[in-house]
Design a protein around this motif. Structure first.
Motif, PDB file in Angstrom:
ATOM      1  N   PRO A 125      29.794  -7.465  44.203  1.00  0.00           N
ATOM      2  CA  PRO A 125      29.912  -8.514  43.201  1.00  0.00           C
ATOM      3  C   PRO A 125      28.614  -8.684  42.401  1.00  0.00           C
ATOM      4  CG  PRO A 125      29.676  -9.510  45.372  1.00  0.00           C
ATOM      5  CD  PRO A 125      29.741  -8.021  45.569  1.00  0.00           C
ATOM      6  N   VAL A 126      28.776  -8.999  41.133  1.00  0.00           N
ATOM      7  CA  VAL A 126      27.646  -9.040  40.211  1.00  0.00           C
ATOM      8  C   VAL A 126      27.450 -10.447  39.655  1.00  0.00           C
ATOM      9  CG1 VAL A 126      26.781  -8.189  37.999  1.00  0.00           C
ATOM     10  CG2 VAL A 126      27.942  -6.633  39.556  1.00  0.00           C
ATOM     11  N   MET A 127      26.172 -10.820  39.587  1.00  0.00           N
ATOM     12  CA  MET A 127      25.760 -12.061  38.928  1.00  0.00           C
ATOM     13  C   MET A 127      24.738 -11.654  37.872  1.00  0.00           C
ATOM     14  SD  MET A 127      23.930 -15.467  40.540  1.00  0.00           S
ATOM     15  CE  MET A 127      22.311 -14.785  40.895  1.00  0.00           C
ATOM     16  N   GLU A 128      24.864 -12.182  36.680  1.00  0.00           N
ATOM     17  CA  GLU A 128      23.916 -11.886  35.609  1.00  0.00           C
ATOM     18  C   GLU A 128      23.227 -13.191  35.226  1.00  0.00           C
ATOM     19  OE1 GLU A 128      24.718  -9.390  31.763  1.00  0.00           O
ATOM     20  OE2 GLU A 128      25.111 -11.498  31.338  1.00  0.00           O
ATOM     21  N   VAL A 129      21.907 -13.158  35.185  1.00  0.00           N
ATOM     22  CA  VAL A 129      21.147 -14.335  34.769  1.00  0.00           C
ATOM     23  C   VAL A 129      20.253 -13.920  33.611  1.00  0.00           C
ATOM     24  CG1 VAL A 129      19.555 -16.166  35.458  1.00  0.00           C
ATOM     25  CG2 VAL A 129      21.139 -15.193  37.141  1.00  0.00           C
ATOM     26  N   ASP A 130      20.449 -14.553  32.463  1.00  0.00           N
ATOM     27  CA  ASP A 130      19.674 -14.253  31.247  1.00  0.00           C
ATOM     28  C   ASP A 130      19.688 -12.762  30.915  1.00  0.00           C
ATOM     29  OD1 ASP A 130      19.091 -16.938  31.159  1.00  0.00           O
ATOM     30  OD2 ASP A 130      17.128 -16.715  32.076  1.00  0.00           O
ATOM     31  N   GLY A 131      20.799 -12.126  31.140  1.00  0.00           N
ATOM     32  CA  GLY A 131      20.954 -10.716  30.822  1.00  0.00           C
ATOM     33  C   GLY A 131      20.507  -9.769  31.918  1.00  0.00           C
ATOM     34  N   LYS A 132      19.866 -10.275  32.964  1.00  0.00           N
ATOM     35  CA  LYS A 132      19.441  -9.429  34.082  1.00  0.00           C
ATOM     36  C   LYS A 132      20.562  -9.358  35.115  1.00  0.00           C
ATOM     37  CE  LYS A 132      16.015  -8.688  37.632  1.00  0.00           C
ATOM     38  NZ  LYS A 132      14.886  -9.207  38.382  1.00  0.00           N
ATOM     39  N   VAL A 133      20.962  -8.138  35.437  1.00  0.00           N
ATOM     40  CA  VAL A 133      22.071  -7.932  36.367  1.00  0.00           C
ATOM     41  C   VAL A 133      21.548  -7.946  37.805  1.00  0.00           C
ATOM     42  CG1 VAL A 133      23.827  -6.296  37.147  1.00  0.00           C
ATOM     43  CG2 VAL A 133      23.412  -6.625  34.697  1.00  0.00           C
ATOM     44  N   HIS A 134      22.197  -8.762  38.623  1.00  0.00           N
ATOM     45  CA  HIS A 134      21.910  -8.802  40.059  1.00  0.00           C
ATOM     46  C   HIS A 134      23.161  -8.259  40.744  1.00  0.00           C
ATOM     47  CE1 HIS A 134      18.345 -11.437  39.577  1.00  0.00           C
ATOM     48  NE2 HIS A 134      19.022 -11.923  38.555  1.00  0.00           N
ATOM     49  N   GLY A 135      23.064  -7.050  41.307  1.00  0.00           N
ATOM     50  CA  GLY A 135      24.214  -6.402  41.902  1.00  0.00           C
ATOM     51  C   GLY A 135      24.253  -6.514  43.407  1.00  0.00           C
ATOM     52  N   LYS A 136      25.457  -6.167  43.939  1.00  0.00           N
ATOM     53  CA  LYS A 136      25.713  -6.204  45.380  1.00  0.00           C
ATOM     54  C   LYS A 136      25.259  -7.535  45.980  1.00  0.00           C
ATOM     55  CE  LYS A 136      25.398  -1.195  45.810  1.00  0.00           C
ATOM     56  NZ  LYS A 136      26.733  -0.755  46.037  1.00  0.00           N
ATOM     57  N   MET A 137      25.721  -8.592  45.328  1.00  0.00           N
ATOM     58  CA  MET A 137      25.279  -9.927  45.719  1.00  0.00           C
ATOM     59  C   MET A 137      25.974 -10.413  46.979  1.00  0.00           C
ATOM     60  SD  MET A 137      22.990 -10.617  43.584  1.00  0.00           S
ATOM     61  CE  MET A 137      22.647 -12.321  43.922  1.00  0.00           C
ATOM     62  N   SER A 138      25.251 -11.231  47.693  1.00  0.00           N
ATOM     63  CA  SER A 138      25.790 -11.991  48.815  1.00  0.00           C
ATOM     64  C   SER A 138      25.440 -13.442  48.504  1.00  0.00           C
ATOM     65  CB  SER A 138      25.134 -11.556  50.127  1.00  0.00           C
ATOM     66  OG  SER A 138      23.764 -11.926  50.119  1.00  0.00           O
ATOM     67  N   PRO A 139      26.058 -14.377  49.195  1.00  0.00           N
ATOM     68  CA  PRO A 139      25.693 -15.770  48.939  1.00  0.00           C
ATOM     69  C   PRO A 139      24.190 -16.029  49.142  1.00  0.00           C
ATOM     70  CG  PRO A 139      27.774 -15.711  50.090  1.00  0.00           C
ATOM     71  CD  PRO A 139      27.247 -14.278  50.047  1.00  0.00           C
ATOM     72  N   VAL A 140      23.595 -15.429  50.139  1.00  0.00           N
ATOM     73  CA  VAL A 140      22.160 -15.616  50.384  1.00  0.00           C
ATOM     74  C   VAL A 140      21.333 -15.025  49.238  1.00  0.00           C
ATOM     75  CG1 VAL A 140      20.240 -15.002  51.918  1.00  0.00           C
ATOM     76  CG2 VAL A 140      22.443 -15.682  52.882  1.00  0.00           C
ATOM     77  N   LYS A 141      21.699 -13.806  48.801  1.00  0.00           N
ATOM     78  CA  LYS A 141      20.978 -13.180  47.692  1.00  0.00           C
ATOM     79  C   LYS A 141      21.122 -14.001  46.409  1.00  0.00           C
ATOM     80  CE  LYS A 141      21.088  -8.212  48.650  1.00  0.00           C
ATOM     81  NZ  LYS A 141      21.726  -6.959  48.202  1.00  0.00           N
ATOM     82  N   ALA A 142      22.313 -14.533  46.176  1.00  0.00           N
ATOM     83  CA  ALA A 142      22.530 -15.337  44.967  1.00  0.00           C
ATOM     84  C   ALA A 142      21.669 -16.589  45.000  1.00  0.00           C
ATOM     85  CB  ALA A 142      24.011 -15.707  44.845  1.00  0.00           C
ATOM     86  N   SER A 143      21.612 -17.232  46.138  1.00  0.00           N
ATOM     87  CA  SER A 143      20.798 -18.438  46.267  1.00  0.00           C
ATOM     88  C   SER A 143      19.321 -18.137  46.045  1.00  0.00           C
ATOM     89  CB  SER A 143      21.021 -19.039  47.662  1.00  0.00           C
ATOM     90  OG  SER A 143      20.340 -20.245  47.782  1.00  0.00           O
ATOM     91  N   LYS A 144      18.857 -17.032  46.636  1.00  0.00           N
ATOM     92  CA  LYS A 144      17.448 -16.633  46.457  1.00  0.00           C
ATOM     93  C   LYS A 144      17.159 -16.275  45.008  1.00  0.00           C
ATOM     94  CE  LYS A 144      16.374 -14.948  51.099  1.00  0.00           C
ATOM     95  NZ  LYS A 144      16.097 -13.774  51.937  1.00  0.00           N
ATOM     96  N   ALA A 145      18.086 -15.564  44.363  1.00  0.00           N
ATOM     97  CA  ALA A 145      17.886 -15.158  42.961  1.00  0.00           C
ATOM     98  C   ALA A 145      17.771 -16.378  42.061  1.00  0.00           C
ATOM     99  CB  ALA A 145      19.022 -14.257  42.501  1.00  0.00           C
ATOM    100  N   LEU A 146      18.596 -17.384  42.284  1.00  0.00           N
ATOM    101  CA  LEU A 146      18.553 -18.590  41.439  1.00  0.00           C
ATOM    102  C   LEU A 146      17.231 -19.328  41.585  1.00  0.00           C
ATOM    103  CD1 LEU A 146      22.141 -20.059  41.815  1.00  0.00           C
ATOM    104  CD2 LEU A 146      21.144 -18.973  39.800  1.00  0.00           C
ATOM    105  N   LYS A 147      16.654 -19.277  42.785  1.00  0.00           N
ATOM    106  CA  LYS A 147      15.392 -19.987  43.012  1.00  0.00           C
ATOM    107  C   LYS A 147      14.228 -19.358  42.256  1.00  0.00           C
ATOM    108  CE  LYS A 147      16.690 -21.921  47.432  1.00  0.00           C
ATOM    109  NZ  LYS A 147      16.602 -21.845  48.879  1.00  0.00           N
TER     110      LYS A 147
END
Length: 150
Positions: A125-147
């Motif tokens: 699953p992919v999350m994009e923040v300000d055009g930067k792609v964060h791939g192979k996300m997990s809930p923990v990775k998503a939380s860390k990326a947002l911080k």
């Protein structure tokens, strides 16, 4: 956005109505939204009817008539991302930011949107923040990326 800054953007494009779309994109890019005052100034300076400007502003998804957050978060809900847990990523982002898709938090820090596909299915699953792609996300990775975004 200051009216003087709107005037500078209009001047950058030589004050020509043919550049209306680019002027609106520049204002959107700097301000994260198109205020009524900014659009009125564009209408006045370019001698373009406000109804035409509002039609353009509401037609294109790139424009927003309400304030948006400094960071735009997109969660891919396409098939590949969905089967790999996109809804868990969305739940995590909703919990971390306190907003639902289509909303902006009160601090104007984050705006959250879901999209049908970001075109990188192998990374789901992919999350994009300000055009930067964060791939192979997990809930923990998503939380860390947002911080990492202030």
């Amino acid at each position: 956005m200051e009216i003087e800054r709107v005037d500078q953007i209009i001047e950058k494009h030589h004050g020509e109505a043919i550049n209306l779309l680019q002027i609106m994109l520049d204002i959107q890019s700097e301000n994260n939204w198109l205020s009524k005052q900014a659009l009125a100034r564009v209408s006045e300076k370019l001698s373009v009817p406000m109804t035409r400007i509002q039609h353009i502003a509401t037609f294109y998804k790139a424009f927003s008539l309400v304030p948006k957050g400094r960071h735009k978060v997109h969660i891919c809900m396409g098939t590949a991302c969905h089967v790999r847990g996109a809804t868990r990523i969305l739940d995590t982002v909703e919990e971390a930011t306190g907003i639902k898709p289509g909303e902006t938090d009160l601090d104007l820090k984050f705006s959250l949107e879901t999209v049908n596909c970001l075109g990188c299915c192998a990374l789901g699953p992919v999350m994009e923040v300000d055009g930067k792609v964060h791939g192979k996300m997990s809930p923990v990775k998503a939380s860390k990326a947002l911080k990492t975004y202030e």
